[in-house]
Design a protein around this motif. Sequence first.
Motif, PDB file in Angstrom:
ATOM      1  N   LYS A 127       0.848  -1.028   0.098  1.00  0.00           N
ATOM      2  CA  LYS A 127      -0.013   0.050  -0.019  1.00  0.00           C
ATOM      3  C   LYS A 127       0.892   1.153   0.025  1.00  0.00           C
ATOM      4  O   LYS A 127       1.788   1.373   0.830  1.00  0.00           O
ATOM      5  N   THR A 128       0.613   2.171  -0.846  1.00  0.00           N
ATOM      6  CA  THR A 128       1.355   3.461  -1.109  1.00  0.00           C
ATOM      7  C   THR A 128       0.493   4.589  -0.499  1.00  0.00           C
ATOM      8  O   THR A 128      -0.824   4.578  -1.189  1.00  0.00           O
ATOM      9  N   THR A 129       1.140   5.617  -0.044  1.00  0.00           N
ATOM     10  CA  THR A 129       0.256   6.671   0.586  1.00  0.00           C
ATOM     11  C   THR A 129       1.079   8.009   0.271  1.00  0.00           C
ATOM     12  O   THR A 129       2.278   7.609   0.684  1.00  0.00           O
ATOM     13  N   SER A 130       0.382   9.083   0.385  1.00  0.00           N
ATOM     14  CA  SER A 130       1.231  10.290   0.400  1.00  0.00           C
ATOM     15  C   SER A 130       0.506  11.391   1.050  1.00  0.00           C
ATOM     16  O   SER A 130       0.465  12.498   1.013  1.00  0.00           O
ATOM     17  N   ASP A 131      -0.572  10.963   1.729  1.00  0.00           N
ATOM     18  CA  ASP A 131      -1.569  11.569   2.791  1.00  0.00           C
ATOM     19  C   ASP A 131      -0.750  12.236   3.830  1.00  0.00           C
ATOM     20  O   ASP A 131      -0.201  11.665   4.696  1.00  0.00           O
ATOM     21  N   PRO A 132      -0.648  13.786   3.922  1.00  0.00           N
ATOM     22  CA  PRO A 132      -0.091  14.396   4.905  1.00  0.00           C
ATOM     23  C   PRO A 132      -0.856  14.105   6.349  1.00  0.00           C
ATOM     24  O   PRO A 132      -0.361  14.356   7.293  1.00  0.00           O
ATOM     25  N   ASN A 133      -2.193  13.794   6.259  1.00  0.00           N
ATOM     26  CA  ASN A 133      -2.934  13.443   7.400  1.00  0.00           C
ATOM     27  C   ASN A 133      -2.689  12.170   8.104  1.00  0.00           C
ATOM     28  O   ASN A 133      -3.167  11.873   9.058  1.00  0.00           O
ATOM     29  N   GLY A 134      -1.814  11.347   7.529  1.00  0.00           N
ATOM     30  CA  GLY A 134      -1.248  10.292   8.344  1.00  0.00           C
ATOM     31  C   GLY A 134      -2.161   8.841   7.483  1.00  0.00           C
ATOM     32  O   GLY A 134      -2.835   9.208   6.549  1.00  0.00           O
ATOM     33  N   PHE A 135      -1.738   7.715   7.776  1.00  0.00           N
ATOM     34  CA  PHE A 135      -2.543   6.778   7.193  1.00  0.00           C
ATOM     35  C   PHE A 135      -2.666   5.652   8.432  1.00  0.00           C
ATOM     36  O   PHE A 135      -1.756   5.341   8.977  1.00  0.00           O
ATOM     37  N   TYR A 160       8.650  -7.908   5.366  1.00  0.00           N
ATOM     38  CA  TYR A 160       8.249  -6.544   5.461  1.00  0.00           C
ATOM     39  C   TYR A 160       9.209  -5.639   4.479  1.00  0.00           C
ATOM     40  O   TYR A 160      10.303  -5.822   4.904  1.00  0.00           O
ATOM     41  N   TYR A 161       8.435  -4.349   4.443  1.00  0.00           N
ATOM     42  CA  TYR A 161       9.331  -3.523   3.838  1.00  0.00           C
ATOM     43  C   TYR A 161       8.736  -2.139   4.223  1.00  0.00           C
ATOM     44  O   TYR A 161       7.398  -2.024   4.274  1.00  0.00           O
ATOM     45  N   PHE A 162       9.549  -0.987   4.519  1.00  0.00           N
ATOM     46  CA  PHE A 162       9.136   0.498   4.676  1.00  0.00           C
ATOM     47  C   PHE A 162       9.841   1.278   3.845  1.00  0.00           C
ATOM     48  O   PHE A 162      11.052   0.999   3.662  1.00  0.00           O
ATOM     49  N   THR A 163       9.566   2.287   3.232  1.00  0.00           N
ATOM     50  CA  THR A 163      10.212   3.295   2.366  1.00  0.00           C
ATOM     51  C   THR A 163      11.345   3.827   3.181  1.00  0.00           C
ATOM     52  O   THR A 163      12.234   3.584   2.793  1.00  0.00           O
ATOM     53  N   ASN A 164      11.027   4.249   4.430  1.00  0.00           N
ATOM     54  CA  ASN A 164      11.937   4.836   5.388  1.00  0.00           C
ATOM     55  C   ASN A 164      11.184   4.796   6.823  1.00  0.00           C
ATOM     56  O   ASN A 164       9.993   4.069   6.977  1.00  0.00           O
ATOM     57  N   SER A 165      11.804   5.675   7.702  1.00  0.00           N
ATOM     58  CA  SER A 165      11.322   5.557   9.195  1.00  0.00           C
ATOM     59  C   SER A 165      10.360   6.690   9.322  1.00  0.00           C
ATOM     60  O   SER A 165      10.099   7.105  10.468  1.00  0.00           O
ATOM     61  N   PHE A 166      10.416   7.832   8.411  1.00  0.00           N
ATOM     62  CA  PHE A 166      10.029   8.997   8.815  1.00  0.00           C
ATOM     63  C   PHE A 166       8.451   8.771   9.140  1.00  0.00           C
ATOM     64  O   PHE A 166       7.635   8.169   8.530  1.00  0.00           O
ATOM     65  N   ARG A 167       7.700   9.491  10.080  1.00  0.00           N
ATOM     66  CA  ARG A 167       6.524   9.683  10.750  1.00  0.00           C
ATOM     67  C   ARG A 167       6.094   8.345  11.372  1.00  0.00           C
ATOM     68  O   ARG A 167       5.062   7.931  11.221  1.00  0.00           O
ATOM     69  N   GLU A 168       6.992   7.503  11.900  1.00  0.00           N
ATOM     70  CA  GLU A 168       6.915   6.740  12.865  1.00  0.00           C
ATOM     71  C   GLU A 168       5.860   5.533  12.115  1.00  0.00           C
ATOM     72  O   GLU A 168       4.856   5.076  12.909  1.00  0.00           O
ATOM     73  N   TYR A 219       0.037   1.655   9.833  1.00  0.00           N
ATOM     74  CA  TYR A 219      -0.004   3.066  10.406  1.00  0.00           C
ATOM     75  C   TYR A 219       1.109   3.959   9.992  1.00  0.00           C
ATOM     76  O   TYR A 219       2.296   3.411   9.920  1.00  0.00           O
ATOM     77  N   ARG A 220       0.676   5.335   9.905  1.00  0.00           N
ATOM     78  CA  ARG A 220       1.808   6.369   9.841  1.00  0.00           C
ATOM     79  C   ARG A 220       1.228   7.469  10.185  1.00  0.00           C
ATOM     80  O   ARG A 220       0.110   7.957   9.965  1.00  0.00           O
ATOM     81  N   ALA A 221       1.993   8.419  10.962  1.00  0.00           N
ATOM     82  CA  ALA A 221       1.632   9.358  11.782  1.00  0.00           C
ATOM     83  C   ALA A 221       1.540  10.668  10.799  1.00  0.00           C
ATOM     84  O   ALA A 221       1.984  10.773   9.525  1.00  0.00           O
ATOM     85  N   GLU A 222       0.730  11.694  11.099  1.00  0.00           N
ATOM     86  CA  GLU A 222       0.303  12.735  10.190  1.00  0.00           C
ATOM     87  C   GLU A 222       1.856  13.700  10.005  1.00  0.00           C
ATOM     88  O   GLU A 222       2.330  13.941  11.061  1.00  0.00           O
ATOM     89  N   ASP A 223       2.007  14.465   9.036  1.00  0.00           N
ATOM     90  CA  ASP A 223       2.924  15.393   8.810  1.00  0.00           C
ATOM     91  C   ASP A 223       2.235  16.413   7.761  1.00  0.00           C
ATOM     92  O   ASP A 223       2.529  16.143   6.580  1.00  0.00           O
ATOM     93  N   LEU A 224       1.767  17.512   7.903  1.00  0.00           N
ATOM     94  CA  LEU A 224       1.284  18.334   7.055  1.00  0.00           C
ATOM     95  C   LEU A 224       2.255  18.966   5.923  1.00  0.00           C
ATOM     96  O   LEU A 224       1.736  19.379   4.986  1.00  0.00           O
ATOM     97  N   PHE A 232       4.158   0.772   2.286  1.00  0.00           N
ATOM     98  CA  PHE A 232       4.318  -0.493   3.241  1.00  0.00           C
ATOM     99  C   PHE A 232       4.275  -1.904   2.425  1.00  0.00           C
ATOM    100  O   PHE A 232       3.440  -1.834   1.358  1.00  0.00           O
ATOM    101  N   ALA A 233       5.146  -2.610   2.481  1.00  0.00           N
ATOM    102  CA  ALA A 233       4.862  -3.889   1.624  1.00  0.00           C
ATOM    103  C   ALA A 233       4.890  -5.296   2.407  1.00  0.00           C
ATOM    104  O   ALA A 233       5.749  -5.243   3.441  1.00  0.00           O
ATOM    105  N   ILE A 234       4.553  -6.283   2.339  1.00  0.00           N
ATOM    106  CA  ILE A 234       4.726  -7.595   2.770  1.00  0.00           C
ATOM    107  C   ILE A 234       4.502  -8.926   1.767  1.00  0.00           C
ATOM    108  O   ILE A 234       4.135  -8.349   0.688  1.00  0.00           O
TER     109      ILE A 234
END
Length: 334
Positions: A127-135, A160-168, A219-224, A232-234
């Motif tokens: 699942k790919t997201t670019s939402d600044p309000n979080g996911f 499992y895979y994450f693009t990076n560690s930004f926004r927890e 889950y990914r926290a918000e950052d406006l 996220f990949a599995i």
Amino acid sequence: MVKIIIIFLLIFITYSQSQEINTLFNCTFDSGPVDDCTFQRILSPADSLDIDIGQSLTADSIGSPDRPLSDATSVFSPTMEGEMCQFPYYLNGWDMYFCLYQESIQNYTCPTNLGNQTCIRGQYAYKTTSDPNGFAEIYKSVTTITINSTDEDQCLSFYYYFTNSFREPSISFRMSATLNTSNSQNIVIVKPSNANKWYYNQTTFRVTPDEYSFMIDFYRAEDLNDTTNFTFAIDNISIINGPCSYVFNDSITTDGLIFTEPTTISSTTTLSDISTTTRKCKKIVFINNIGIFIFTKSVLAKNLALALGLSLGLGIPALVTIIVIAVYVVKFVL
């Protein structure tokens, strides 16, 4: 001395075979959203996980990818020619941990000791997201898992895979009873590490007897101020009857080249560990997709623990096959 070690190994494997292991859930995503690989979003059942073979890089790409370029099976399995990929390799200023799509041959390749070779191809879910309000989304397996015993462990394994560690960001895995919705248990939560690559996790858990749905929470926290793509990949999810210390990765789902220490409940294995191990081997023999590591006498003598761990981590073929291989090694290889 070598013969004694092999006899000890055979005895240990025979004991391990007495542990009954049944696969309760198995998903590689290679055939798409079918059977155990069908997941629906809780709030919108029409939405499911995206499934793909990988992502291509442009010739002028100067940064690491925002999602895997190839699935976990292609990375952790031998190539079509039987060699192990040598990761990482340097590409456009960053360390590459994936098979790379080659337009000229229309296939995925990786460097090996014998040059570039063709990777085994599979698929993964993401699942790919670019939402600044979080996911924050939950996906539920359509197939159910029935647990009958009150005193039996299960083993969950996955990549499992994450693009990076930004926004927890995090991915949570849990079991939720289909009828008694209050009966829900978290199994494990994974979070990003530093490198842009696939990681492996294996976790032992126990739930009360019931019929369960397998749940995955992203889950990914918000950052406006952030609207960059994040994925996220599995891949290769498996739930097997019995604790993880008894699971010897008898299928492509729980890849034979990845294993954890028997005392470890949840752990991560890196590609560099595997590359170092394979270089210590005299050869690898594959029988029905099961890898048998054959060590030189010097390596076997100095690295008994490693030899036993690898041999037991690569699956449990029939005992007669093990005996034949052992006799072959003693008489013709060592």
